[in-house]
Design a protein around this motif. Structure first.
Motif, PDB file in Angstrom:
ATOM      1  N   ARG A  53       1.013  -1.324  -0.094  1.00 22.10           N
ATOM      2  CA  ARG A  53      -0.223  -0.023   0.127  1.00 22.10           C
ATOM      3  C   ARG A  53       0.846   1.208   0.066  1.00 22.10           C
ATOM      4  NH1 ARG A  53      -3.560  -1.997   4.564  1.00 22.10           N
ATOM      5  NH2 ARG A  53      -5.011  -3.755   3.380  1.00 22.10           N
ATOM      6  N   ASP A 105       1.078   4.182  -2.972  1.00 19.08           N
ATOM      7  CA  ASP A 105       0.681   5.421  -2.657  1.00 19.08           C
ATOM      8  C   ASP A 105       2.109   6.394  -3.205  1.00 19.08           C
ATOM      9  OD1 ASP A 105      -1.679   5.080  -1.668  1.00 19.08           O
ATOM     10  OD2 ASP A 105      -1.139   5.012   0.537  1.00 19.08           O
ATOM     11  N   HIS A 106       3.114   5.886  -3.062  1.00 16.96           N
ATOM     12  CA  HIS A 106       4.495   6.561  -3.396  1.00 16.96           C
ATOM     13  C   HIS A 106       5.344   5.870  -4.269  1.00 16.96           C
ATOM     14  CE1 HIS A 106       2.998   9.956  -0.435  1.00 16.96           C
ATOM     15  NE2 HIS A 106       2.803   8.576   0.338  1.00 16.96           N
TER      16      HIS A 106
END
Length: 192
Positions: free
Chosen positions: A180, A184-185
């Motif tokens: 996750r 996200d990054h």
């Protein structure tokens, strides 16, 4: 410390790669035999050959079963290479087979799943490249293990692929969280 001591001495005495390999295989097998004897002597009284509770009764090297498992796995794979290679001299094969009789039970006694997998994958790769019939010995070994291993070790093996096993909950949560974070990054990450 063992390799740091043995390699310089062996290289000085041996002077060539063949002799160095022989010294490493013999001294490594003797060291594993010593660890195994010390483990059996100091283990729980109910311990006979394999640990009843692999979470507690584990062959270690300085209280690190994963380190011991990795080192014994590498030594066992090198011994296996000489045993299965058709061009290995007969005496080498015999000596390496004796080494495997010492190191494989010790590898099992570390209860280190990654080392077990590493040995299995390495054995299969070597066998498929050099001597495919050796895979039958591997299958026979697995059948023996399944037939005679204590329940605790069988449970440890099952935890390798069972993502719902209690030993894997934390790992699955870390993998899920890491995925996750990466989603996200993906480019620059999130730092420490």
């Amino acid at each position: 410390w063992f390799l740091g001591l043995v390699f310089p001495i062996a290289f000085t005495v041996a002077g060539d790669a063949k002799r160095l390999t022989q010294v490493f295989l013999v001294s490594g097998s003797v060291a594993v035999l010593g660890w195994t004897i010390a483990f059996i002597v100091t283990a729980h009284p109910a311990y006979i050959i394999l640990p009843a509770n692999p979470e507690i009764d584990r062959l270690t090297l300085g209280n690190h079963p994963v380190t011991a498992g990795g080192m014994i796995m590498m030594l066992s794979l090198l011994l296996t290479a000489f045993v299965i290679h058709p061009k290995s001299p007969r005496l080498w094969k015999l000596m390496c087979l004796v080494g495997l009789v010492i190191t494989l039970p010790a590898l099992i006694a570390t209860s280190t799943r990654s080392a077990w997998l590493g040995y299995g994958i390495g054995f299969i790769i070597m066998s498929s490249l050099v001597k495919k019939e050796a895979i039958l010995a591997f299958v026979f070994g697995i059948i023996l293990f399944i037939s005679f291993a204590p329940a605790g070790l069988k449970n440890r093996v099952e935890s390798i692929w069972d993502l719902n096993h209690p030993n894997n909950r934390g790992r699955v949560e870390m993998w899920t969280t890491g995925l996750r974070i990466w989603q996200d990054h993906p480019i620059i990450g999130v730092g420490d």
